[in-house]
Design an enzyme around this catalytic site. Structure first.
Site, PDB file in Angstrom:
ATOM      1  N   HIS A  46       0.839  -1.201   0.000  1.00  0.00           N
ATOM      2  CA  HIS A  46       0.000   0.000   0.000  1.00  0.00           C
ATOM      3  C   HIS A  46       0.873   1.251   0.000  1.00  0.00           C
ATOM      4  CE1 HIS A  46      -3.346  -2.451   2.013  1.00  0.00           C
ATOM      5  NE2 HIS A  46      -2.267  -3.133   2.366  1.00  0.00           N
ATOM      6  N   GLU A 108       2.874  -0.918   4.377  1.00  0.00           N
ATOM      7  CA  GLU A 108       2.532   0.453   3.997  1.00  0.00           C
ATOM      8  C   GLU A 108       3.812   1.236   3.701  1.00  0.00           C
ATOM      9  OE1 GLU A 108      -0.290   2.178   3.639  1.00  0.00           O
ATOM     10  OE2 GLU A 108      -1.875   0.986   4.597  1.00  0.00           O
ATOM     11  N   ASP A 166      -3.771   2.190  -4.896  1.00  0.00           N
ATOM     12  CA  ASP A 166      -2.397   2.078  -4.404  1.00  0.00           C
ATOM     13  C   ASP A 166      -1.830   0.663  -4.643  1.00  0.00           C
ATOM     14  OD1 ASP A 166      -4.442   1.510  -2.408  1.00  0.00           O
ATOM     15  OD2 ASP A 166      -2.853   1.253  -0.933  1.00  0.00           O
TER      16      ASP A 166
END
Length: 261
Positions: A46, A108, A166
């Site tokens: 992400h 992330e 994303d």
């Protein structure tokens, strides 16, 4: 006396195999079953859309989380133990598996994603080389320890194409594939297929939907080029042909699909 000492010694050995469990339970952990595997089947990448400080706050104190957070400078933070589920995937599916939070590791990357340009279009933000180097080290280790298949290293947009974009078109999937991470296609095979397809009618929307489903995507099977199908095609193109990801079926997209096992 000697016999008593031997009995006490044996008892001590047995006690060493037991762990005090909940409510005084004697829990023996000395035997480990051979029939088992990692809970991890996929790695999902992400971007945060926020800076370092805000990303850390949201992922550690908010209603979403990830196993790992990587800063642009390449610093890695583990926020959730790999044995536990992080809340990163949301409503998603990959190869028919919908429990993605329970079966994946979420990573992330601190990155703004995109901002609106002067012409109203999206301006995407590139990833720092240090961040990608750190990601490469991390994901290689995860793949080795959990036995994750190449096709199961994916982006959020791959598993949730109706609502997520994303890690975006500037994420270096091809570079990672060259480093042994993730799935890529046979480029020579795709070129050969493209030369053939350019002399033939384009496959029907139903064919593209079938191919998307074969390759893991949750694609409609309506036989029509509806908005949901366009979204899934755009996610596929963003991953494998980021120069153009308009979600429209074309010969190059078909050729890439044909060059993937």
């Amino acid at each position: 006396m000697l016999r008593l000492s031997l009995i006490l010694a044996a008892a001590a050995v047995l006690a060493g195999c037991a762990t005090r469990g909940p409510a005084g339970l004697d829990l023996d952990t000395s035997v480990n079953a051979v029939s088992q595997s990692s809970r991890v089947r996929a790695i999902v990448i992400h971007y945060t859309t926020e800076d370092d400080a805000r990303s850390m706050q949201l992922l550690s104190k908010g209603k979403v989380s990830a196993h790992y957070l990587l800063s642009p400078a390449g610093r890695a933070h583990r926020l959730v133990d790999e044995t536990r589920a992080a809340w990163h995937a949301g409503n998603s599916s990959w190869y028919g598996i919908t429990a993605m939070n329970s079966t994946s590791i979420g990573i992330e990357l601190v990155n703004p994603g995109w901002t609106q340009g002067a012409d109203g279009g999206r301006v995407w933000h590139a990833y720092d080389d240090r961040q990608i180097r750190a990601l490469t080290i991390l994901v290689r280790d995860l793949i080795q320890r959990h036995g994750v298949a190449p096709e199961n290293v994916v982006g959020h947009s791959d598993i949730a194409p109706q609502r997520k974009v994303d890690p975006g078109p500037l994420f270096p999937w091809k570079q990672l594939a060259a480093a042994g991470i993730g799935r890529w296609y046979d480029e020579a095979g795709a070129a050969a297929q493209l030369a053939r397809l350019q002399a033939e009618p384009l496959p029907a929307p139903a064919w593209f939907q079938q191919q998307l489903q074969r390759l893991g995507y949750a694609s409609p099977q309506t036989g029509t080029l509806d908005r949901a199908t366009i979204n899934v095609l755009a996610a596929f193109q963003m991953h494998y042909r980021p120069a153009r990801y308009d979600g429209q079926p074309d010969a190059e997209t078909a050729a890439i699909m044909m060059a993937m096992p």
